[in-house]
Design a protein around this motif. Structure first.
Motif, mmCIF file in Angstrom:
data_model
loop_
_atom_site.group_PDB
_atom_site.id
_atom_site.type_symbol
_atom_site.label_atom_id
_atom_site.label_comp_id
_atom_site.label_asym_id
_atom_site.label_seq_id
_atom_site.Cartn_x
_atom_site.Cartn_y
_atom_site.Cartn_z
ATOM 1 N N GLY A 90 -5.381 13.992 -0.028
ATOM 2 C CA GLY A 90 -5.084 12.791 -0.804
ATOM 3 C C GLY A 90 -3.656 12.320 -0.604
ATOM 4 N N ALA A 91 -2.748 13.255 -0.372
ATOM 5 C CA ALA A 91 -1.349 12.877 -0.141
ATOM 6 C C ALA A 91 -1.206 12.059 1.136
ATOM 7 C CB ALA A 91 -0.467 14.116 -0.074
ATOM 8 N N ILE A 92 -2.061 12.309 2.105
ATOM 9 C CA ILE A 92 -2.029 11.520 3.347
ATOM 10 C C ILE A 92 -2.445 10.081 3.056
ATOM 11 C CG2 ILE A 92 -3.060 11.262 5.638
ATOM 12 C CD1 ILE A 92 -3.302 14.355 5.677
ATOM 13 N N ALA A 93 -3.488 9.908 2.268
ATOM 14 C CA ALA A 93 -3.934 8.562 1.895
ATOM 15 C C ALA A 93 -2.855 7.837 1.103
ATOM 16 C CB ALA A 93 -5.230 8.635 1.094
ATOM 17 N N LEU A 94 -2.213 8.535 0.169
ATOM 18 C CA LEU A 94 -1.140 7.907 -0.598
ATOM 19 C C LEU A 94 0.029 7.504 0.294
ATOM 20 C CD1 LEU A 94 -1.032 10.034 -3.867
ATOM 21 C CD2 LEU A 94 -1.683 7.640 -3.631
ATOM 22 N N THR A 95 0.362 8.340 1.255
ATOM 23 C CA THR A 95 1.446 8.008 2.179
ATOM 24 C C THR A 95 1.107 6.757 2.982
ATOM 25 O OG1 THR A 95 2.022 10.345 2.320
ATOM 26 C CG2 THR A 95 2.889 8.908 4.039
ATOM 27 N N VAL A 96 -0.138 6.631 3.392
ATOM 28 C CA VAL A 96 -0.564 5.413 4.101
ATOM 29 C C VAL A 96 -0.418 4.202 3.181
ATOM 30 C CG1 VAL A 96 -2.570 4.237 5.105
ATOM 31 C CG2 VAL A 96 -2.090 6.609 5.683
ATOM 32 N N PHE A 97 -0.811 4.329 1.922
ATOM 33 C CA PHE A 97 -0.662 3.229 0.966
ATOM 34 C C PHE A 97 0.808 2.860 0.785
ATOM 35 C CE2 PHE A 97 -4.716 4.723 -1.425
ATOM 36 C CZ PHE A 97 -5.505 4.183 -0.421
ATOM 37 N N TYR A 98 1.686 3.860 0.723
ATOM 38 C CA TYR A 98 3.115 3.601 0.515
ATOM 39 C C TYR A 98 3.748 2.913 1.721
ATOM 40 C CZ TYR A 98 2.679 6.837 -3.426
ATOM 41 O OH TYR A 98 2.299 7.460 -4.584
ATOM 42 N N PHE A 99 3.190 3.124 2.916
ATOM 43 C CA PHE A 99 3.713 2.473 4.117
ATOM 44 C C PHE A 99 3.203 1.045 4.285
ATOM 45 C CE2 PHE A 99 4.893 6.675 5.957
ATOM 46 C CZ PHE A 99 6.174 6.336 6.350
ATOM 47 N N GLN A 100 2.148 0.678 3.592
ATOM 48 C CA GLN A 100 1.586 -0.663 3.747
ATOM 49 C C GLN A 100 2.538 -1.719 3.201
ATOM 50 O OE1 GLN A 100 -2.241 -0.489 1.854
ATOM 51 N NE2 GLN A 100 -3.252 0.158 3.736
ATOM 52 N N ASP A 101 2.422 -2.920 3.764
ATOM 53 C CA ASP A 101 3.259 -4.035 3.347
ATOM 54 C C ASP A 101 2.826 -4.540 1.967
ATOM 55 O OD1 ASP A 101 5.250 -5.890 3.511
ATOM 56 O OD2 ASP A 101 4.192 -7.235 4.871
ATOM 57 N N SER A 102 3.717 -5.253 1.339
ATOM 58 C CA SER A 102 3.442 -5.821 0.026
ATOM 59 C C SER A 102 2.395 -6.920 0.117
ATOM 60 C CB SER A 102 4.716 -6.444 -0.559
ATOM 61 O OG SER A 102 5.739 -5.509 -0.635
ATOM 62 N N GLU A 103 1.699 -7.122 -0.987
ATOM 63 C CA GLU A 103 0.842 -8.291 -1.091
ATOM 64 C C GLU A 103 1.767 -9.501 -1.163
ATOM 65 O OE1 GLU A 103 -2.634 -8.921 -1.465
ATOM 66 O OE2 GLU A 103 -2.783 -6.911 -0.645
ATOM 67 N N PRO A 104 1.585 -10.505 -0.293
ATOM 68 C CA PRO A 104 2.541 -11.614 -0.269
ATOM 69 C C PRO A 104 2.503 -12.503 -1.507
ATOM 70 C CG PRO A 104 0.787 -11.950 1.331
ATOM 71 C CD PRO A 104 0.599 -10.590 0.755
ATOM 72 N N ALA A 105 1.378 -12.596 -2.140
ATOM 73 C CA ALA A 105 1.268 -13.454 -3.323
ATOM 74 C C ALA A 105 1.334 -12.611 -4.583
ATOM 75 C CB ALA A 105 -0.047 -14.217 -3.273
ATOM 76 N N ALA A 106 1.441 -13.291 -5.698
ATOM 77 C CA ALA A 106 1.402 -12.593 -6.980
ATOM 78 C C ALA A 106 0.016 -11.967 -7.154
ATOM 79 C CB ALA A 106 1.694 -13.563 -8.118
ATOM 80 N N ASN A 107 -0.008 -10.782 -7.744
ATOM 81 C CA ASN A 107 -1.293 -10.140 -8.026
ATOM 82 C C ASN A 107 -1.345 -9.813 -9.515
ATOM 83 O OD1 ASN A 107 0.206 -7.769 -8.354
ATOM 84 N ND2 ASN A 107 -0.358 -6.943 -6.355
#
Length: 142
Positions: A90-107
């Protein structure tokens, strides 16, 4: 965001689990936390105790959790995704999420801290003595 800005924001929002955190904010804080833990381990090794590592770990657990959840919010994920840490790999999946770019619009978690909102269209100001008009000259009193 610079190193000092990121660390000061994370420490000032140490129990703020709402909102969003930029990628740089998360990774600068993670670097600082790793450095503090290494220094605490060295001091503990020299002193022959483990009190410094325990104090450093306890002092950084809440800010680390808060910035992790805000970083997940920035990728448009719920903070409950953090529970993947207890699942094998699960830590690998979280690390991938942390490396992803921000959502450009408001969420649902707020406006993007990385991408500024577009500027609103300019409106024609009212002048002294002018009747209340609004966008395109339509009379607002009708």
């Amino acid at each position: 965001m610079s190193f000092v800005e990121a660390v000061s924001v994370c420490l000032s929002k140490y129990v703020t689990f709402s909102g969003r955190a930029r990628r740089s904010e998360y990774w600068w804080f993670a670097l600082m936390a790793a450095g503090v833990n290494v220094i605490a381990a060295i001091v503990d090794n020299v002193a022959g105790s483990s009190i410094f590592a325990i104090v450093a770990g306890l002092a950084l657990v809440l800010p680390g959790l808060a910035v992790s959840i805000r970083r997940l919010h920035d990728t448009n994920r719920s903070g409950w995704w953090y529970l993947l840490i207890f699942v094998p790999f699960g830590a690998i999946a979280l690390t991938v999420f942390y490396f992803q770019d921000s959502e450009p619009a408001a969420n649902t978690y707020g406006p993007s801290p990385h991408y500024p909102p577009p500027h609103p269209a300019p409106t024609r100001p009212l002048h002294v003595g002018q009747r209340g008009t609004w966008k395109g000259g339509r009379d607002s009193r009708r």
